[in-house]
Scaffold this motif. Structure first.
Motif, PDB file in Angstrom:
ATOM      1  N   GLU A  93      45.584  34.837  20.101  1.00 34.29           N
ATOM      2  CA  GLU A  93      45.892  34.925  21.527  1.00 34.29           C
ATOM      3  C   GLU A  93      46.548  36.260  21.858  1.00 34.29           C
ATOM      4  O   GLU A  93      46.225  36.895  22.874  1.00 34.29           O
ATOM      5  CB  GLU A  93      46.810  33.772  21.930  1.00 34.29           C
ATOM      6  N   HIS A  94      47.459  36.701  20.997  1.00 32.87           N
ATOM      7  CA  HIS A  94      48.167  37.949  21.254  1.00 32.87           C
ATOM      8  C   HIS A  94      47.362  39.169  20.817  1.00 32.87           C
ATOM      9  O   HIS A  94      47.519  40.257  21.379  1.00 32.87           O
ATOM     10  CB  HIS A  94      49.529  37.926  20.567  1.00 32.87           C
ATOM     11  N   TYR A 130      47.820  31.350  17.713  1.00 37.09           N
ATOM     12  CA  TYR A 130      48.850  32.159  18.374  1.00 37.09           C
ATOM     13  C   TYR A 130      48.603  33.641  18.118  1.00 37.09           C
ATOM     14  O   TYR A 130      48.696  34.472  19.030  1.00 37.09           O
ATOM     15  CB  TYR A 130      50.223  31.751  17.832  1.00 37.09           C
ATOM     16  N   ASP A 184      49.312  28.804  14.003  1.00 36.40           N
ATOM     17  CA  ASP A 184      49.717  30.199  13.830  1.00 36.40           C
ATOM     18  C   ASP A 184      48.538  31.140  14.034  1.00 36.40           C
ATOM     19  O   ASP A 184      48.672  32.207  14.658  1.00 36.40           O
ATOM     20  CB  ASP A 184      50.306  30.421  12.438  1.00 36.40           C
ATOM     21  N   SER A 229      55.356  35.306  25.669  1.00 36.16           N
ATOM     22  CA  SER A 229      55.288  36.280  24.578  1.00 36.16           C
ATOM     23  C   SER A 229      56.545  37.146  24.538  1.00 36.16           C
ATOM     24  O   SER A 229      57.044  37.486  23.462  1.00 36.16           O
ATOM     25  CB  SER A 229      54.047  37.155  24.739  1.00 36.16           C
ATOM     26  N   ASN A 236      54.062  40.064  18.154  1.00 38.29           N
ATOM     27  CA  ASN A 236      53.902  38.638  17.866  1.00 38.29           C
ATOM     28  C   ASN A 236      52.632  38.321  17.086  1.00 38.29           C
ATOM     29  O   ASN A 236      52.622  37.413  16.261  1.00 38.29           O
ATOM     30  CB  ASN A 236      53.912  37.840  19.174  1.00 38.29           C
ATOM     31  N   HIS A 237      51.566  39.061  17.334  1.00 36.17           N
ATOM     32  CA  HIS A 237      50.323  38.702  16.649  1.00 36.17           C
ATOM     33  C   HIS A 237      50.386  39.033  15.164  1.00 36.17           C
ATOM     34  O   HIS A 237      49.636  38.471  14.362  1.00 36.17           O
ATOM     35  CB  HIS A 237      49.112  39.353  17.336  1.00 36.17           C
TER      36      HIS A 237
END
Length: 249
Positions: free
Chosen positions: A154-155, A151, A148, A231, A182-183
């Protein structure tokens, strides 16, 4: 290097614009693209002409301000920001077309500079988390599984440059909006606003006049930070989940 530049010149959002041709000489291949434009502007200033307006700030590939369409590609032929694009990517004698981002939601301010405040309003509509004021909580008090965390990081790399919008044939802001949603949604700290965040940010994105997404994929190809196309899929899943919880689906 000697280059021919065809630069978009436009006095303001309401004035008509046109491509104007300039010749620049003695350009080093080690110059960044923005340094090359600085050289052009120095020459124009010495001639008593109006220099070309373009956005820039950190010139370190961090802020995303350097928004230019170069020979039809957002940020140019390399997958990087314009400030990190060097003139060795071009050849002596090349003709280079330089234009601003092309999107209804990004009106031209002057020449190559556009107004990207629509992105700010999307973030303001829901891109935050609830946090009590005062002493910051201990960093390890809320465990986050590594997948998590990876992830989210990354965003979170999205710098809001708008290359995704400029590259999209529909002028869609789905990749930008999905990165910002998403982040936060994957982290426990973002859970309190998980549903309202995605509903409000998507609604604001539509209000700003960005186009619809048809998953062409040009956005992910142009993104200098490599935000994945998946995404958008994950954001759509979050949106459907929030709609069901709100009793709208």
């Amino acid at each position: 290097m000697k280059l021919t530049l065809r630069v978009w010149r436009q006095k303001n959002a309401d004035a008509p614009g046109a491509m104007v041709t300039y010749e620049v000489d003695s350009i080093s291949e080690d110059m960044s693209f923005l340094e090359m434009l600085d050289t052009l502007n120095e020459e124009l200033t010495l001639k008593g002409e109006d220099p070309v307006a373009f956005d820039h700030d950190c010139r370190e590939g961090i802020c995303g301000a350097c928004s230019l369409v170069i020979n039809g590609d957002a940020h140019g032929p390399e997958r990087t920001t314009t400030c990190q694009l060097h003139m060795r990517s071009f050849k002596d004698g090349d003709t280079i077309d330089i234009e601003p981002w092309r999107a209804a939601a990004f009106p031209v301010i002057k020449d190559l500079a556009v107004n990207r405040s629509a992105f700010d309003r999307i973030i303001q509509s829901g891109g935050y988390i609830s946090a009590a004021t005062g002493t910051a909580p201990e960093a390890h008090s809320t465990p986050v599984p590594k997948p998590d965390a990876d992830y989210a990081f990354e965003h979170a790399e999205c710098i809001g440059c708008g290359a995704c919008v400029a590259a999209c044939p529909n002028g869609s802001a789905m990749l930008f909006t999905s990165a910002k949603i998403n982040h936060l949604n994957v982290l426990p700290q973002g859970a309190p606003e998980r549903e309202t965040r995605v509903l409000d940010m998507v609604a604001q994105m539509d209000t700003e006049g960005f186009g619809g997404c048809t998953l062409t994929g040009e956005c992910a190809t142009a993104c200098p930070k490599g935000i994945p196309l998946m995404s958008i899929t994950n954001m759509n899943r979050e949106w459907l989940r929030a709609q069901r919880k709100a009793g709208k689906r």
